[in-house]
Scaffold this motif. Structure first.
Motif, PDB file in Angstrom:
ATOM      1  N   SER A 166       7.185 -56.950  -6.960  1.00  0.00           N
ATOM      2  CA  SER A 166       7.036 -57.481  -8.313  1.00  0.00           C
ATOM      3  C   SER A 166       8.305 -57.291  -9.139  1.00  0.00           C
ATOM      4  CB  SER A 166       5.872 -56.802  -9.021  1.00  0.00           C
ATOM      5  OG  SER A 166       6.126 -55.419  -9.203  1.00  0.00           O
ATOM      6  N   ALA A 167       9.122 -56.275  -8.803  1.00  0.00           N
ATOM      7  CA  ALA A 167      10.353 -55.979  -9.557  1.00  0.00           C
ATOM      8  C   ALA A 167      10.096 -56.028 -11.060  1.00  0.00           C
ATOM      9  CB  ALA A 167      11.475 -56.947  -9.161  1.00  0.00           C
ATOM     10  N   THR A 168       9.021 -55.396 -11.482  1.00  0.00           N
ATOM     11  CA  THR A 168       8.559 -55.496 -12.864  1.00  0.00           C
ATOM     12  C   THR A 168       9.614 -55.066 -13.875  1.00  0.00           C
ATOM     13  OG1 THR A 168       6.305 -55.067 -12.102  1.00  0.00           O
ATOM     14  CG2 THR A 168       6.739 -54.793 -14.447  1.00  0.00           C
ATOM     15  N   ILE A 169      10.250 -53.943 -13.609  1.00  0.00           N
ATOM     16  CA  ILE A 169      11.209 -53.403 -14.568  1.00  0.00           C
ATOM     17  C   ILE A 169      12.451 -54.277 -14.640  1.00  0.00           C
ATOM     18  CG2 ILE A 169      12.550 -51.389 -15.247  1.00  0.00           C
ATOM     19  CD1 ILE A 169       9.487 -51.054 -15.327  1.00  0.00           C
ATOM     20  N   GLY A 170      13.024 -54.589 -13.493  1.00  0.00           N
ATOM     21  CA  GLY A 170      14.242 -55.391 -13.474  1.00  0.00           C
ATOM     22  C   GLY A 170      14.061 -56.738 -14.142  1.00  0.00           C
ATOM     23  N   ARG A 171      12.941 -57.397 -13.884  1.00  0.00           N
ATOM     24  CA  ARG A 171      12.694 -58.701 -14.502  1.00  0.00           C
ATOM     25  C   ARG A 171      12.516 -58.566 -16.006  1.00  0.00           C
ATOM     26  NH1 ARG A 171       8.273 -61.419 -13.171  1.00  0.00           N
ATOM     27  NH2 ARG A 171       7.181 -59.668 -12.221  1.00  0.00           N
ATOM     28  N   SER A 172      11.896 -57.463 -16.454  1.00  0.00           N
ATOM     29  CA  SER A 172      11.732 -57.265 -17.898  1.00  0.00           C
ATOM     30  C   SER A 172      13.067 -57.024 -18.581  1.00  0.00           C
ATOM     31  CB  SER A 172      10.792 -56.090 -18.171  1.00  0.00           C
ATOM     32  OG  SER A 172      11.424 -54.851 -17.903  1.00  0.00           O
ATOM     33  N   LEU A 173      14.074 -56.573 -17.797  1.00  0.00           N
ATOM     34  CA  LEU A 173      15.401 -56.324 -18.347  1.00  0.00           C
ATOM     35  C   LEU A 173      16.307 -57.553 -18.245  1.00  0.00           C
ATOM     36  CD1 LEU A 173      15.994 -52.715 -16.930  1.00  0.00           C
ATOM     37  CD2 LEU A 173      15.396 -53.360 -19.282  1.00  0.00           C
ATOM     38  N   GLY A 174      15.777 -58.654 -17.741  1.00  0.00           N
ATOM     39  CA  GLY A 174      16.540 -59.900 -17.700  1.00  0.00           C
ATOM     40  C   GLY A 174      17.101 -60.276 -16.354  1.00  0.00           C
ATOM     41  N   ALA A 175      16.870 -59.455 -15.322  1.00  0.00           N
ATOM     42  CA  ALA A 175      17.342 -59.819 -13.986  1.00  0.00           C
ATOM     43  C   ALA A 175      16.517 -60.986 -13.455  1.00  0.00           C
ATOM     44  CB  ALA A 175      17.251 -58.632 -13.044  1.00  0.00           C
ATOM     45  N   ARG A 176      17.131 -61.763 -12.563  1.00  0.00           N
ATOM     46  CA  ARG A 176      16.468 -62.958 -12.035  1.00  0.00           C
ATOM     47  C   ARG A 176      16.096 -62.740 -10.578  1.00  0.00           C
ATOM     48  NH1 ARG A 176      18.353 -68.077  -9.787  1.00  0.00           N
ATOM     49  NH2 ARG A 176      20.475 -67.242  -9.865  1.00  0.00           N
ATOM     50  N   ARG A 177      14.849 -63.035 -10.275  1.00  0.00           N
ATOM     51  CA  ARG A 177      14.377 -62.892  -8.905  1.00  0.00           C
ATOM     52  C   ARG A 177      14.509 -64.226  -8.184  1.00  0.00           C
ATOM     53  NH1 ARG A 177       8.366 -60.799  -7.862  1.00  0.00           N
ATOM     54  NH2 ARG A 177       7.923 -62.716  -8.991  1.00  0.00           N
ATOM     55  N   ILE A 178      15.305 -64.258  -7.127  1.00  0.00           N
ATOM     56  CA  ILE A 178      15.481 -65.457  -6.311  1.00  0.00           C
ATOM     57  C   ILE A 178      14.497 -65.371  -5.150  1.00  0.00           C
ATOM     58  CG2 ILE A 178      17.072 -66.822  -4.919  1.00  0.00           C
ATOM     59  CD1 ILE A 178      19.362 -65.618  -6.512  1.00  0.00           C
ATOM     60  N   ALA A 179      13.487 -66.239  -5.157  1.00  0.00           N
ATOM     61  CA  ALA A 179      12.458 -66.227  -4.121  1.00  0.00           C
ATOM     62  C   ALA A 179      12.871 -67.118  -2.958  1.00  0.00           C
ATOM     63  CB  ALA A 179      11.124 -66.690  -4.695  1.00  0.00           C
ATOM     64  N   PHE A 180      12.666 -66.632  -1.741  1.00  0.00           N
ATOM     65  CA  PHE A 180      13.022 -67.387  -0.536  1.00  0.00           C
ATOM     66  C   PHE A 180      11.803 -67.975   0.167  1.00  0.00           C
ATOM     67  CE2 PHE A 180      16.309 -63.980  -0.886  1.00  0.00           C
ATOM     68  CZ  PHE A 180      17.342 -64.807  -1.299  1.00  0.00           C
ATOM     69  N   ASP A 181      10.621 -67.508  -0.178  1.00  0.00           N
ATOM     70  CA  ASP A 181       9.402 -68.067   0.398  1.00  0.00           C
ATOM     71  C   ASP A 181       8.227 -67.602  -0.456  1.00  0.00           C
ATOM     72  OD1 ASP A 181       8.466 -65.453   1.321  1.00  0.00           O
ATOM     73  OD2 ASP A 181       9.916 -65.627   2.940  1.00  0.00           O
ATOM     74  N   ARG A 182       7.018 -68.009  -0.054  1.00  0.00           N
ATOM     75  CA  ARG A 182       5.800 -67.612  -0.774  1.00  0.00           C
ATOM     76  C   ARG A 182       4.817 -66.963   0.195  1.00  0.00           C
ATOM     77  NH1 ARG A 182       3.869 -72.929  -3.642  1.00  0.00           N
ATOM     78  NH2 ARG A 182       4.555 -73.809  -1.652  1.00  0.00           N
ATOM     79  N   LEU A 183       5.341 -66.144   1.084  1.00  0.00           N
ATOM     80  CA  LEU A 183       4.534 -65.532   2.135  1.00  0.00           C
ATOM     81  C   LEU A 183       3.514 -64.549   1.550  1.00  0.00           C
ATOM     82  CD1 LEU A 183       4.422 -65.454   5.294  1.00  0.00           C
ATOM     83  CD2 LEU A 183       5.796 -63.363   5.150  1.00  0.00           C
ATOM     84  N   VAL A 184       2.309 -64.598   2.091  1.00  0.00           N
ATOM     85  CA  VAL A 184       1.286 -63.610   1.764  1.00  0.00           C
ATOM     86  C   VAL A 184       0.676 -63.101   3.064  1.00  0.00           C
ATOM     87  CG1 VAL A 184       0.718 -64.592  -0.497  1.00  0.00           C
ATOM     88  CG2 VAL A 184      -0.555 -65.343   1.539  1.00  0.00           C
ATOM     89  N   GLY A 185       0.091 -61.929   2.996  1.00  0.00           N
ATOM     90  CA  GLY A 185      -0.654 -61.371   4.118  1.00  0.00           C
ATOM     91  C   GLY A 185      -2.101 -61.179   3.706  1.00  0.00           C
ATOM     92  N   ILE A 186      -3.034 -61.645   4.545  1.00  0.00           N
ATOM     93  CA  ILE A 186      -4.459 -61.465   4.274  1.00  0.00           C
ATOM     94  C   ILE A 186      -4.983 -60.520   5.340  1.00  0.00           C
ATOM     95  CG2 ILE A 186      -6.651 -62.602   3.798  1.00  0.00           C
ATOM     96  CD1 ILE A 186      -3.757 -64.876   4.234  1.00  0.00           C
ATOM     97  N   THR A 187      -5.414 -59.328   4.927  1.00  0.00           N
ATOM     98  CA  THR A 187      -5.688 -58.266   5.885  1.00  0.00           C
ATOM     99  C   THR A 187      -7.105 -57.736   5.780  1.00  0.00           C
ATOM    100  OG1 THR A 187      -4.881 -56.128   6.693  1.00  0.00           O
ATOM    101  CG2 THR A 187      -4.877 -56.440   4.329  1.00  0.00           C
ATOM    102  N   ALA A 188      -7.604 -57.233   6.887  1.00  0.00           N
ATOM    103  CA  ALA A 188      -8.904 -56.563   6.945  1.00  0.00           C
ATOM    104  C   ALA A 188      -8.830 -55.488   8.020  1.00  0.00           C
ATOM    105  CB  ALA A 188     -10.027 -57.552   7.235  1.00  0.00           C
ATOM    106  N   GLN A 189      -9.791 -54.563   7.993  1.00  0.00           N
ATOM    107  CA  GLN A 189      -9.814 -53.468   8.950  1.00  0.00           C
ATOM    108  C   GLN A 189     -11.185 -53.352   9.592  1.00  0.00           C
ATOM    109  OE1 GLN A 189      -8.614 -49.819   7.033  1.00  0.00           O
ATOM    110  NE2 GLN A 189      -6.517 -50.513   6.689  1.00  0.00           N
ATOM    111  N   TRP A 190     -11.171 -52.878  10.847  1.00  0.00           N
ATOM    112  CA  TRP A 190     -12.385 -52.537  11.571  1.00  0.00           C
ATOM    113  C   TRP A 190     -12.389 -51.028  11.781  1.00  0.00           C
ATOM    114  CZ3 TRP A 190      -9.463 -56.755  12.235  1.00  0.00           C
ATOM    115  CH2 TRP A 190     -10.081 -58.007  12.328  1.00  0.00           C
ATOM    116  N   SER A 191     -13.478 -50.372  11.486  1.00  0.00           N
ATOM    117  CA  SER A 191     -13.566 -48.927  11.674  1.00  0.00           C
ATOM    118  C   SER A 191     -14.408 -48.601  12.904  1.00  0.00           C
ATOM    119  CB  SER A 191     -14.184 -48.263  10.437  1.00  0.00           C
ATOM    120  OG  SER A 191     -15.492 -48.773  10.201  1.00  0.00           O
ATOM    121  N   GLY A 192     -14.290 -47.352  13.370  1.00  0.00           N
ATOM    122  CA  GLY A 192     -15.054 -46.922  14.530  1.00  0.00           C
ATOM    123  C   GLY A 192     -14.642 -47.589  15.821  1.00  0.00           C
TER     124      GLY A 192
END
Length: 381
Positions: A166-192
């Motif tokens: 998120s780079a929350t602090i840097g962006r609030s200080l005016g830095a620019r985030r250059i995005a190279f993709d929109r990758l997400v991970g959708i995860t789940a777990q199995w127990s036992g």
């Protein structure tokens, strides 16, 4: 809670304030505290929810030894990771053994406990660690005037953004985030799940992205589907039904899970936890002409695709660079050269990473779908 984790209530002025207690932030705070600087480390969570990034490459071992936390890591009871199996450049599974690395194995860990371990180490070194705390306001007037959640106010000579992708602090200080993709991970777990025969990472490319599965301590198996945010929304992959449908359409991944579950249950029908969506987007945070004493570290500075397998080792290496840069800035606050050098090195790392990422995807099985075509380099005219 260890006594040191309450120190933020006792002091208000610090040499360095680090926002974010992931591996990069905690390791930076640890190094600076050991060097004798006063450090406040703010972590908005209480390490009470699962975290992703469970598989650590063999190269993590010398980095943890250098930080002086190898014994603490071993005490977590991580599972050895003997290697990687992949369906990536061929329909036949390819195997890579970690024995070739010189460190015997990589590791499968509970990232929640791993991250907490590093924060505890920072506290033991003298950093004032505060959990359930985040920065909600910052102003620079020769010192950083910082407002924390709950209304607590602290000051710092140097501010470090370790807030992750998120780079929350840097962006609030005016830095620019250059995005190279929109990758997400959708995860789940199995127990036992009996994972004694499953101590490896499996990666499988599919039409709309790629899957990975890995064992975790405590007889847990984790599965994650990596795709782009728009594809996730289009197929409603945050819902259990569509996510499981995509899982069943795989070959090696579905077989692995079916085999592992059947070794533990009679019908192999054990359900995973509800899917959770995490950002895995690559980006570079760029500051133009800002000479104020702050810097970004870890994913806040440069976030990379999980396919590289370099997330945590990269975080620990940039933490060392950030701590060195911070120490120089504290010693010579009017000298902008350390910041300039630090940012130039991150730019070089970014260029190298983008080339490496292109190579990874270039050798993947051809899938003529948006996810894969977006990752192809333009063909020279």
């Amino acid at each position: 809670m260890p006594a040191r984790l309450r120190l933020l209530t006792m002091f208000t002025a610090y040499d360095v304030v680090v926002a974010g207690g992931g591996p990069a932030g905690a390791a930076t705070a640890l190094r600076l505290a050991r060097a004798g600087h006063t450090v406040a480390l703010l972590e908005r969570s209480r390490f009470d929810r699962p975290r992703v990034g469970e598989t650590l490459a063999p190269s993590i071992q010398p980095l943890l030894r250098d930080l002086g936390v190898w014994e603490q890591f071993v005490a977590l009871g991580p599972l050895p990771s003997w290697g990687t199996r992949s369906i990536w450049s061929s329909t036949e599974p390819a195997a890579h053994s970690h024995l070739e690395s010189g460190y015997d194995s990589g590791w499968h860990v509970d990232r929640r406990l791993f991250d907490r371990m590093l924060c505890d180490a920072a506290a033991a070194a003298g950093a004032a660690v505060s959990l359930g705390a985040s920065l909600i306001g910052c102003r620079y007037d020769g010192r950083w005037q910082l407002t924390c959640s709950g209304g607590r106010r602290v000051t710092g000579r140097l501010l470090i953004d370790a807030t992750g992708r998120s780079a929350t602090i840097g962006r609030s200080l005016g830095a620019r985030r250059i995005a190279f993709d929109r990758l997400v991970g959708i995860t789940a777990q199995w127990s036992g799940v009996d994972v004694t025969a499953e101590q490896y990472l499996l990666i499988e490319s599919v039409r709309d992205g790629w899957w990975y599965t890995a064992p975790l301590p405590g007889d847990v198996m984790v599965g994650m589907f990596m795709t782009d945010a728009d594809i996730c929304r289009h197929h409603n992959l945050a819902a259990s039904g569509p996510w499981r449908t995509h899982l069943q359409a795989t070959t090696a991944t579905a077989l692995r899970l079916d085999t592992a579950l059947r070794s533990t249950t009679s019908d192999g029908a054990r359900l995973p936890t509800a899917p959770r969506v995490y950002s895995a987007a690559s980006h570079r945070l760029v500051r133009h002409g800002d000479t104020r004493p702050w810097l970004a570290v870890g994913d806040a500075a440069l976030a990379v695709d999980p396919i590289s397998g370099s997330g945590v080792p990269r975080a620990l290496r940039t933490a060392e660079a950030a701590a060195t840069t911070a120490a120089r800035l504290l010693l010579h606050p009017a000298d902008a050269a350390p910041l300039t050098s630090y940012e130039a090195t991150r730019n070089t790392e970014c260029t190298t990473y983008l080339s490496t990422r292109a190579d990874y995807y270039d050798v993947a099985l051809p899938h003529p779908t948006p996810f894969w075509t977006r990752r192809k380099l333009p063909t020279p005219a």
